[in-house]
Enzyme design. Structure first.
Site, PDB file in Angstrom:
ATOM      1  N   TYR A 137       0.858  -1.191   0.000  1.00 21.40           N
ATOM      2  CA  TYR A 137       0.000   0.000   0.000  1.00 21.40           C
ATOM      3  C   TYR A 137       0.893   1.240   0.000  1.00 21.40           C
ATOM      4  CZ  TYR A 137      -3.956   2.983   1.496  1.00 21.40           C
ATOM      5  OH  TYR A 137      -4.932   3.947   1.597  1.00 21.40           O
ATOM      6  N   LYS A 166      -1.662  -1.492  -4.060  1.00 24.62           N
ATOM      7  CA  LYS A 166      -2.616  -0.378  -4.115  1.00 24.62           C
ATOM      8  C   LYS A 166      -1.814   0.908  -4.086  1.00 24.62           C
ATOM      9  CE  LYS A 166      -6.384   1.913  -1.644  1.00 24.62           C
ATOM     10  NZ  LYS A 166      -5.798   3.136  -1.085  1.00 24.62           N
TER      11      LYS A 166
END
Length: 306
Positions: A137, A166
C-alpha cells in the site's frame, strides 16, 4: 485473467457511536449494502476507516465484525499499518487469530525515513513471521515516503503471498509501469486515486479503491464493468459522473466527514467522525445532500439509456 483481488473494493468507513466505539449494527448493514450493490471486496481499517484514530481494541473489533459479516462472500483486506515492523506483525497476528486472510501494509510512518530499503526489510520480516496475503500500500501523504517502482517490484518478488499493490501516490506513469509488469499474472494492481481509476482500468489495471463506493455501489461497479469491457463511450460517461461525485469530498473541511455524511444518507450509519477532527457543518450537509441526489439521478438516467 480474473484475479483474487480485483474490481471495486471500497475503503469502508467505520461507523461509530457517541462513545467512539464501532456501531456494529450500522456497520453490518452497510457491509451488506456494499456487497448486495455488487462491490468486489471490502477494505476495512484503512485511512477512510479512521483506523489510526480508533483504539486498538476498536480497530480489531471493526476488522472482526467485517470478517464475520462478509462470511467469505468477497475478499476482505484489513489495514494493519503502524509505526514499526513489530507493531505491524502484532496487528497481523491478531488478524490471523480472527481468521483474516489479507493485510494491507504501508511503509512505517512517523519515524524518519532514510531509504527505500527499509520498506523492503519491513516486508521481509513480516513475511517471515506471518502467514496471510499481503497488499503493498503506497500512500505517501500519510507515510511520508513514496515507494519507487523498483521498490514495489522488489517487494512483489519476495514471496507469492505478496498478492497485490494499491497505489494512492497519484504518480500515474509509475503506476502504469507496475501494471505493465503484472498484467498477465495473478498479482493485482489497484488504483487508489479515484480520478485516475477508469483510465487505469482501460489500460489494464485490476481495480480501484474509491472512498464513496459505499454511497454509490451500483454506479461504481457499473463504471468498472464499462471500463473493463473497453466501451470507451460509456466509460467516458461514467468518468464524468465519478468526477462529479468526487466533489463531495471537497464540500467540507474534512473529507472523512464529507464521506461519512454522504454514506449516512443511505440510512445505515451516523455521520460521526472521531475527535478532534472537524465535523461537517449544516450548510455543507445541504450541498452534499443535493450532490448525492444529483449523482443518483444521473446514474439512473445513464442506466435507462442503456
Amino acid at each position: 485473467m480474473e484475479k483474487k483481488y480485483h474490481g471495486v473494493i471500497p475503503p469502508i468507513i467505520t461507523p461509530i457511536d457517541e462513545k467512539e466505539n464501532v456501531d456494529e449494527d450500522g456497520f453490518r448493514r452497510l457491509i451488506d449494502y456494499c456487497i448486495e450493490g455488487g462491490l468486489h471486496g471490502i477494505f476495512v481499517a484503512g485511512t477512510n476507516g479512521e483506523t489510526m484514530a480508533l483504539t486498538q481494541a476498536e480497530r480489531n473489533r471493526a476488522i472482526r465484525i467485517a470478517l464475520d459479516q462478509v462470511k467469505g462472500r468477497v475478499p476482505v483486506i484489513a489495514g494493519v499499518m503502524d509505526t514499526s515492523t513489530r507493531r505491524v506483525v502484532e496487528n497481523i497476528k491478531q488478524l490471523e487469530a480472527m481468521g483474516g486472510a489479507c493485510a494491507a501494509v504501508t511503509p512505517i510512518f512517523y519515524d524518519r525515513h532514510t531509504s527505500q530499503d527499509e520498506t523492503i526489510r519491513h516486508f521481509e520480516k513480516i513475511l517471515r513471521e506471518t502467514n496471510v496475503d499481503l497488499i503493498i500500500y503506497n500512500i505517501p501523504p500519510f507515510t511520508g515516503v513514496k515507494l519507487t517502482v523498483p521498490t514495489v517490484l522488489s517487494i512483489a518478488k519476495l514471496d507469492q503471498r505478496v498478492k497485490g499493490y494499491k497505489d494512492s501516490s497519484g504518480a500515474y506513469a509509475d503506476f502504469m509501469q507496475v501494471v505493465s509488469v503484472y498484467r498477465d499474472t495473478p498479482f493485482s494492481v489497484m488504483q487508489g486515486v479515484t480520478g485516475m481509476a477508469l483510465s487505469s482500468i482501460l489500460m489494464g489495471s485490476d481495480g480501484f479503491v474509491p472512498a464513496l463506493a459505499p454511497c454509490f455501489p451500483g454506479m461504481f461497479t457499473s463504471a468498472y464493468e464499462a471500463a473493463r469491457s473497453k466501451d470507451m463511450d460509456l466509460t467516458w460517461k461514467y468518468n464524468e459522473i465519478i468526477r462529479e461525485s468526487s466533489k463531495i469530498l471537497g464540500m467540507s473541511r474534512n473529507a472523512t466527514a464529507a464521506a461519512k455524511y454522504a454514506i449516512s444518507l443511505r440510512g445505515f450509519t451516523d455521520k460521526r467522525v472521531i475527535w478532534p477532527q472537524d465535523v461537517i457543518e449544516k450548510e455543507d450537509e445541504t450541498k452534499i445532500g443535493n450532490k448525492v441526489k444529483e449523482i443518483d439521478e444521473r446514474y439512473a438516467q445513464l442506466k435507462r439509456e442503456g
